[in-house]
Design a protein around this motif. Structure first.
Motif, PDB file in Angstrom:
ATOM      1  N   GLN A 419       0.640  -1.290  -0.080  1.00  0.00           N
ATOM      2  CA  GLN A 419      -0.164  -0.025   0.085  1.00  0.00           C
ATOM      3  C   GLN A 419       0.940   1.233  -0.107  1.00  0.00           C
ATOM      4  O   GLN A 419       0.480   2.177  -0.881  1.00  0.00           O
ATOM      5  N   ASN A 427      -4.915   1.456   2.923  1.00  0.00           N
ATOM      6  CA  ASN A 427      -6.387   1.722   2.359  1.00  0.00           C
ATOM      7  C   ASN A 427      -7.324   2.186   2.886  1.00  0.00           C
ATOM      8  O   ASN A 427      -8.293   2.919   2.410  1.00  0.00           O
ATOM      9  N   CYS A 439      -8.575   0.785  -6.315  1.00  0.00           N
ATOM     10  CA  CYS A 439      -9.574  -0.192  -5.818  1.00  0.00           C
ATOM     11  C   CYS A 439     -10.372  -0.852  -6.617  1.00  0.00           C
ATOM     12  O   CYS A 439     -11.423  -1.665  -6.089  1.00  0.00           O
ATOM     13  N   ARG A 468     -12.504  -0.361  -0.489  1.00  0.00           N
ATOM     14  CA  ARG A 468     -11.189  -0.457   0.344  1.00  0.00           C
ATOM     15  C   ARG A 468     -10.879  -1.842   1.090  1.00  0.00           C
ATOM     16  O   ARG A 468      -9.540  -2.211   1.060  1.00  0.00           O
ATOM     17  N   ARG A 471      -9.807  -4.097  -1.442  1.00  0.00           N
ATOM     18  CA  ARG A 471      -8.288  -3.828  -1.831  1.00  0.00           C
ATOM     19  C   ARG A 471      -7.195  -4.473  -0.856  1.00  0.00           C
ATOM     20  O   ARG A 471      -6.033  -5.141  -1.218  1.00  0.00           O
TER      21      ARG A 471
END
Length: 505
Positions: A419, A427, A439, A468, A471
């Motif tokens: 990330q 995220n 995402c 999110r 992701r």
């Protein structure tokens, strides 16, 4: 010389604005005037300073003494200006040399015998003094805390005599050694392997740690909700030095700084009877509340529906923005509040709705009122909602221990590294535009999410939160794009609780 200028620092949130202590001696009847918007504690410095000067074998001048704390419109609080005021009087009366005053800032409360006591908020003052390229003289009790700033030369002093000897060139104050680099955290905390069973809840805890997501655990009493929450800080990656300084500075403002906690992520668990000021921050001189003391850490709210409704609603904006503004009639303080919320609750007032072996004694109306204490806007801001069911005897006694904290932390660290490399933040902190950029799932997953929005009546905020979480699941799996499986799992983390709220089950 009848005028002396001594530098000190006030407290204003995480900022530490410079205060110039101006001391003027004039002829006339002996008086001691203190001006510059001082509070009661600062005004009481007149008596502390007078006693400290005389017991340190100096002469308290029998003249008209005026002390101005500039700027005059900045509120001053605490005993942090005692040392600067005493030095100003001694320099203005010619008992101490003032040639080196411009090199230093002073922070400390004086005892009646002239010794120095520590004050809160020293780390913020040390950071500001470092930016101004000046040395900072503090009480020995505050020296280790101030040295965390690294950019400032900290000189601890036992009392007023030692500081005066230093300014007169008789005996130098020692330099406080800088502490070693921050160590990793979590190794000494409770281990995730202690939690038996609860595979789905353990998975949700890992996802929450990997993406910085908020988490709601619901289930009957004694199922391990608090145990799970206590193990979340150990799964989080180590803080960098800037984050550790922010955390330490906030705890210093509240007078809770402990050198042993340096580099550890906070874990705060206020009682459900806590007031809004205790949670958000407040007071006549604003201090950080629990959400700011949880900055870069975990805020655990057990028995979530038992908290006052106004307290819960006050969490909504900090959850989105990561800051909280405490406004008062005469001043305003801004505190960072980038915390990770973990909440726990029972399914009903008695706690046993849906329990396989214990009957629930609550009426449907009681259950509805209990769950209705949590507003839709607040629940919209919680990413993961997971049921923690009552474990069976075999799960408690015969189950093989699960993965340890160290094993799960390694996977979390890898996901967080992905990330940071991709977008620079976790995220959970992605803005709406960034969600669209990073995402968006494949076509099959997008169709699945569209159908879930219609069936579950998800809001736009909940839609983005599902993305999110998906992701984060993809990051844990090490894939570039969320798939239908990741989206389905992310939806499942909201679906169970939402369905139980609607049906009252």
């Amino acid at each position: 010389m009848s005028l002396a200028l001594v530098r000190a620092r006030a407290v204003d949130g995480l900022a530490a604005p410079e205060v110039m202590v101006e001391v003027h001696l004039a002829n006339g009847l002996p008086t001691f005037s203190l001006v510059g918007l001082p509070d009661t504690e600062v005004r009481e410095a007149r008596d502390r300073v007078r006693a400290a000067i005389t017991t340190s074998c100096f002469e308290f001048p029998a003249r008209r003494i005026t002390v101005n704390l500039a700027p005059a419109d900045l509120p001053k609080e605490g005993g942090r200006f005692d040392l600067a005021i005493a030095l100003g009087i001694l320099v203005a009366s010619g008992q101490v040399q003032g040639a080196r005053l411009d090199e230093y800032e002073f922070c400390g409360e004086l005892s009646l015998d002239g010794s120095l006591r520590g004050v809160r908020g020293v780390l913020a003052a040390a950071l500001a003094a470092g930016r101004a390229r000046r040395n900072l003289v503090v009480a020995a009790d505050n020296a280790h805390e101030a040295a965390l700033a690294r950019t400032v030369c900290v000189r601890p002093a036992a009392g007023l005599l030692a500081v005066c000897a230093h300014l007169n060139g008789h005996e130098e104050l020692p330099l406080q050694a800088r502490p070693p680099a921050q160590a990793g955290e979590g190794e000494n905390g409770p281990d995730l392997a202690d939690v038996r069973g609860q595979l789905q809840a353990r998975r949700a805890l890992e996802v929450a740690a990997a993406g910085g997501h908020s988490l709601l655990l619901f289930g009957p009493p004694g199922t391990g909700k608090s145990m799970l929450a206590q193990r979340l800080p150990g799964l989080l990656p180590a803080m960098d030095e800037a984050e550790a300084l922010e955390v330490a500075a906030l705890h210093s403002l509240d007078g809770e700084f402990d050198p042993g906690d340096w580099g550890r992520r906070p874990f705060r668990f206020p009682h459900h009877s806590a007031s809004s000021a205790a949670i958000v921050g407040g007071g006549a001189s604003p201090r950080p509340g629990e959400i700011s003391l949880s900055h870069h850490g975990v805020l655990f709210l057990d028995e979530l529906p038992e908290f006052d409704r106004r307290v819960l609603e006050a969490l909504r904006e900090p959850l989105e923005t990561g800051v909280v503004t405490v406004a008062r009639a005469r001043r305003k303080a801004i505190f960072p509040a980038r915390f990770q919320l973990v909440a726990a609750m029972n399914p009903c007032p008695c706690g046993y709705a849906g329990h396989p072996r214990r009957p629930c004694r609550c009426t449907p109306d009681q259950i509805s009122r209990y769950r209705g204490r949590l507003s839709g806007p607040l629940l919209d801001r919680i990413d993961l909602m997971i049921e923690v069911p009552a474990p069976t005897h075999d799960e408690l006694v015969g189950a093989v221990p699960g993965e340890t904290t160290a094993v799960v932390r390694a996977r979390v660290a890898q996901a967080r590294a992905r990330q940071q490399q991709r977008q620079g933040v976790a995220n959970a902190r992605l803005e709406a535009a960034a969600v669209e950029a990073y995402c968006m799932p494949d076509s099959a997953a997008a169709n699945l999410l569209r159908e879930a929005m219609m069936r579950l009546n998800l809001s736009a905020r909940a839609y983005h939160r599902v993305l999110r979480v998906a992701r984060t699941l993809a990051d844990l799996a090490g894939v570039e794009r969320p798939s239908a499986a990741h989206v389905a799992e992310a939806i499942q983390y909201r679906r169970g609780f939402e369905e139980r709220r609607r049906t009252g089950a």
